[in-house]
Design a protein around this motif. Structure first.
Motif, mmCIF file in Angstrom:
data_model
loop_
_atom_site.group_PDB
_atom_site.id
_atom_site.type_symbol
_atom_site.label_atom_id
_atom_site.label_comp_id
_atom_site.label_asym_id
_atom_site.label_seq_id
_atom_site.Cartn_x
_atom_site.Cartn_y
_atom_site.Cartn_z
ATOM 1 N N ALA A 75 52.682 34.580 33.601
ATOM 2 C CA ALA A 75 52.505 35.942 33.106
ATOM 3 C C ALA A 75 51.463 35.991 31.998
ATOM 4 O O ALA A 75 50.617 36.894 31.957
ATOM 5 C CB ALA A 75 53.839 36.499 32.613
ATOM 6 N N GLU A 76 51.498 35.022 31.104
ATOM 7 C CA GLU A 76 50.543 35.017 29.994
ATOM 8 C C GLU A 76 49.127 34.708 30.477
ATOM 9 O O GLU A 76 48.164 35.273 29.959
ATOM 10 C CB GLU A 76 50.974 34.008 28.925
ATOM 11 C CG GLU A 76 52.188 34.462 28.134
ATOM 12 C CD GLU A 76 52.269 33.839 26.760
ATOM 13 O OE1 GLU A 76 51.645 32.777 26.547
ATOM 14 O OE2 GLU A 76 52.946 34.422 25.896
ATOM 15 N N SER A 77 49.000 33.838 31.458
ATOM 16 C CA SER A 77 47.663 33.534 31.959
ATOM 17 C C SER A 77 47.084 34.719 32.716
ATOM 18 O O SER A 77 45.884 35.032 32.590
ATOM 19 C CB SER A 77 47.691 32.276 32.839
ATOM 20 O OG SER A 77 48.610 32.389 33.899
ATOM 21 N N LEU A 78 47.929 35.423 33.491
ATOM 22 C CA LEU A 78 47.454 36.646 34.140
ATOM 23 C C LEU A 78 47.107 37.702 33.100
ATOM 24 O O LEU A 78 46.102 38.416 33.223
ATOM 25 C CB LEU A 78 48.515 37.181 35.100
ATOM 26 C CG LEU A 78 48.635 36.462 36.444
ATOM 27 C CD1 LEU A 78 49.893 36.907 37.191
ATOM 28 C CD2 LEU A 78 47.395 36.715 37.306
ATOM 29 N N GLY A 79 47.924 37.786 32.052
ATOM 30 C CA GLY A 79 47.641 38.745 30.994
ATOM 31 C C GLY A 79 46.327 38.468 30.296
ATOM 32 O O GLY A 79 45.619 39.395 29.870
ATOM 33 N N ALA A 80 45.968 37.183 30.185
ATOM 34 C CA ALA A 80 44.728 36.814 29.513
ATOM 35 C C ALA A 80 43.502 37.056 30.396
ATOM 36 O O ALA A 80 42.418 37.363 29.882
ATOM 37 C CB ALA A 80 44.789 35.343 29.102
ATOM 38 N N LEU A 81 43.672 36.932 31.722
ATOM 39 C CA LEU A 81 42.523 37.004 32.626
ATOM 40 C C LEU A 81 42.371 38.356 33.317
ATOM 41 O O LEU A 81 41.260 38.762 33.651
ATOM 42 C CB LEU A 81 42.637 35.910 33.699
ATOM 43 C CG LEU A 81 42.613 34.463 33.192
ATOM 44 C CD1 LEU A 81 42.899 33.507 34.346
ATOM 45 C CD2 LEU A 81 41.274 34.131 32.550
ATOM 46 N N ALA A 82 43.477 39.061 33.529
ATOM 47 C CA ALA A 82 43.434 40.321 34.277
ATOM 48 C C ALA A 82 43.004 41.471 33.366
ATOM 49 O O ALA A 82 43.038 41.347 32.137
ATOM 50 C CB ALA A 82 44.810 40.612 34.872
ATOM 51 N N PRO A 83 42.589 42.600 33.961
ATOM 52 C CA PRO A 83 42.314 43.784 33.149
ATOM 53 C C PRO A 83 43.532 44.156 32.310
ATOM 54 O O PRO A 83 44.676 43.944 32.744
ATOM 55 C CB PRO A 83 42.007 44.864 34.196
ATOM 56 C CG PRO A 83 41.529 44.105 35.388
ATOM 57 C CD PRO A 83 42.306 42.823 35.387
ATOM 58 N N THR A 155 39.405 33.704 39.513
ATOM 59 C CA THR A 155 39.422 32.722 40.598
ATOM 60 C C THR A 155 40.714 31.919 40.523
ATOM 61 O O THR A 155 41.319 31.789 39.455
ATOM 62 C CB THR A 155 38.237 31.754 40.490
ATOM 63 O OG1 THR A 155 38.379 30.968 39.297
ATOM 64 C CG2 THR A 155 36.908 32.513 40.458
ATOM 65 N N PRO A 156 41.142 31.357 41.651
ATOM 66 C CA PRO A 156 42.358 30.539 41.617
ATOM 67 C C PRO A 156 42.270 29.384 40.620
ATOM 68 O O PRO A 156 43.238 29.089 39.926
ATOM 69 C CB PRO A 156 42.484 30.043 43.057
ATOM 70 C CG PRO A 156 41.844 31.122 43.875
ATOM 71 C CD PRO A 156 40.685 31.592 43.051
ATOM 72 N N MET A 157 41.102 28.738 40.520
ATOM 73 C CA MET A 157 40.999 27.595 39.610
ATOM 74 C C MET A 157 41.036 28.038 38.150
ATOM 75 O O MET A 157 41.597 27.340 37.291
ATOM 76 C CB MET A 157 39.729 26.798 39.904
ATOM 77 C CG MET A 157 39.735 26.079 41.256
ATOM 78 S SD MET A 157 41.138 24.955 41.517
ATOM 79 C CE MET A 157 42.274 25.986 42.455
ATOM 80 N N ALA A 158 40.480 29.205 37.849
ATOM 81 C CA ALA A 158 40.565 29.716 36.477
ATOM 82 C C ALA A 158 42.007 30.044 36.116
ATOM 83 O O ALA A 158 42.465 29.764 34.997
ATOM 84 C CB ALA A 158 39.679 30.958 36.323
ATOM 85 N N LEU A 159 42.751 30.620 37.066
ATOM 86 C CA LEU A 159 44.156 30.929 36.813
ATOM 87 C C LEU A 159 44.964 29.644 36.677
ATOM 88 O O LEU A 159 45.862 29.552 35.837
ATOM 89 C CB LEU A 159 44.714 31.796 37.942
ATOM 90 C CG LEU A 159 46.169 32.252 37.769
ATOM 91 C CD1 LEU A 159 46.359 33.044 36.481
ATOM 92 C CD2 LEU A 159 46.615 33.097 38.980
ATOM 93 N N LEU A 160 44.644 28.642 37.478
ATOM 94 C CA LEU A 160 45.336 27.356 37.390
ATOM 95 C C LEU A 160 45.135 26.722 36.015
ATOM 96 O O LEU A 160 46.090 26.251 35.387
ATOM 97 C CB LEU A 160 44.822 26.412 38.484
ATOM 98 C CG LEU A 160 45.357 24.978 38.443
ATOM 99 C CD1 LEU A 160 46.865 24.955 38.597
ATOM 100 C CD2 LEU A 160 44.683 24.126 39.520
ATOM 101 N N GLU A 161 43.892 26.708 35.537
ATOM 102 C CA GLU A 161 43.609 26.149 34.218
ATOM 103 C C GLU A 161 44.402 26.894 33.140
ATOM 104 O O GLU A 161 45.014 26.280 32.258
ATOM 105 C CB GLU A 161 42.115 26.235 33.904
ATOM 106 C CG GLU A 161 41.247 25.268 34.676
ATOM 107 C CD GLU A 161 39.796 25.348 34.242
ATOM 108 O OE1 GLU A 161 39.453 26.261 33.464
ATOM 109 O OE2 GLU A 161 38.998 24.487 34.677
ATOM 110 N N SER A 162 44.371 28.225 33.208
ATOM 111 C CA SER A 162 45.052 29.033 32.210
ATOM 112 C C SER A 162 46.562 28.820 32.282
ATOM 113 O O SER A 162 47.237 28.694 31.247
ATOM 114 C CB SER A 162 44.705 30.513 32.410
ATOM 115 O OG SER A 162 45.218 31.304 31.375
#
Length: 234
Positions: A75-83, A155-162
Motif C-alpha cells: 500500500a505504501e509503495s503504491l501510495g508513493a508511486l501512484a497519482p 513499472t512492475p520493477m519500480a513497484l517491486l523495488e519500492s
C-alpha cells in the motif's frame, strides 16, 4: 535487457524463468534452505509477481503477522508511486484494492500449520496486475488493474523495488515494536472493517485482536479467525 531491480540491504533478488511462478519457486528454495530475505520475482510487464522468503524466530501465530507488514509495504509503495488521488485499501485476508476494486493479492505459506509451532520458513507472495487480465474494461467492475486506474507510469520493477524497501522498513518496526504499530497502520486501510461481510464467514467484522486474528461478531457471539487458515499448503 532491462536493469535488474535494486533491493535494500538484507534483501536480495533472484529472477525466475518465464512461465515460472515466483511463489512456487520461493517455497521450493525455502524448503532447500535459501537465505532469509531473498525475493523471487518475474520480469513480466503485465503483472508484478514476487515472493519473499523469511526465517521467523517466533511461533507461527506471531510470524504470520508479517503478512500484514507485506500488505502495508504494498500500500505504501503504491501510495508513493501512484497519482495522489488513487486510494489503496485492504480486504481481509488477502486482497489489495485500488479505487474500491480488487487489484492484487497476497499469498503465504509456511512449513508448519500449528499456531504454536516454530516455522523454519515463511513465504509471502504478492501479485498486482498492471494490464487487464482479459475481456473489456468494465466487464468485471469489482476487478481492476493499475493501468485502468491511471497508474500508467509505474513499472512492475519500480513497484517491486519500492515494495521491498517499504516492507523491510515495516518488518523492522514489527520486530522492534511488535504487532501494535503494524495494526495501527493496517486498520485504517481496511475498507471492510466495521461492516457486515460474507467472506470468509458471515458476520460483522469488528477488527483484529492483539494476535492479528479477525474478530467476527455473529449475533451475541464473537469468534476469531486466523490468517493461518488461509495459508497455502505445500
Amino acid at each position: 535487457m532491462s536493469e535488474s531491480p535494486k533491493f535494500p540491504p538484507l534483501f536480495s533478488g533472484e529472477v525466475v524463468p518465464r512461465h515460472t511462478d515466483p511463489f512456487d519457486k520461493a517455497v521450493s528454495r525455502a524448503i532447500a534452505g535459501v537465505d532469509s530475505g531473498t525475493i523471487f520475482y518475474s520480469e513480466a510487464v503485465d503483472t508484478l509477481r514476487a515472493a519473499l522468503v523469511l526465517a521467523p524466530e517466533t511461533p507461527l501465530e506471531e510470524a504470520i503477522q508479517a503478512v500484514y507488514v507485506a500488505q502495508i509495504g504494498l500500500a505504501e509503495s503504491l501510495g508513493a508511486l501512484a497519482p495522489p488521488e488513487v486510494p489503496v485499501h485492504f480486504q481481509w485476508p488477502d486482497r489489495i484494492k485500488v479505487n474500491g476494486a480488487v487489484c492484487g493479492s497476497v499469498r503465504f505459506a509456511a512449513d508448519v500449520s500449528d499456531a504454536n509451532a516454530h516455522p523454519n520458513w515463511l513465504v509471502i507472495g504478492i501479485e498486482v496486475p498492471f494490464l487487464p487480465v482479459g475481456g473489456e474494461p468494465g466487464d468485471s467492475p469489482n476487478q481492476t488493474c493499475l493501468h485502468e486506474e491511471g497508474c500508467v507510469n509505474i513499472t512492475p520493477m519500480a513497484l517491486l523495488e519500492s515494495w521491498s524497501r517499504h516492507t523491510l522498513l515495516w518488518l523492522n518496526y514489527f520486530l522492534d515494536s511488535g504487532f501494535e504499530r503494524v495494526h495501527n497502520e493496517w486498520r485504517p486501510r481496511c475498507d471492510t472493517l466495521g461492516k457486515m461481510i460474507d467472506l470468509p464467514k458471515s458476520g460483522l467484522f469488528v477488527g483484529l485482536d492483539e494476535k492479528g486474528r479477525m474478530l467476527l461478531r455473529q449475533d451475541v457471539m464473537t469468534e476469531t479467525v486466523s490468517l493461518i487458515e488461509f495459508a497455502e499448503h505445500v
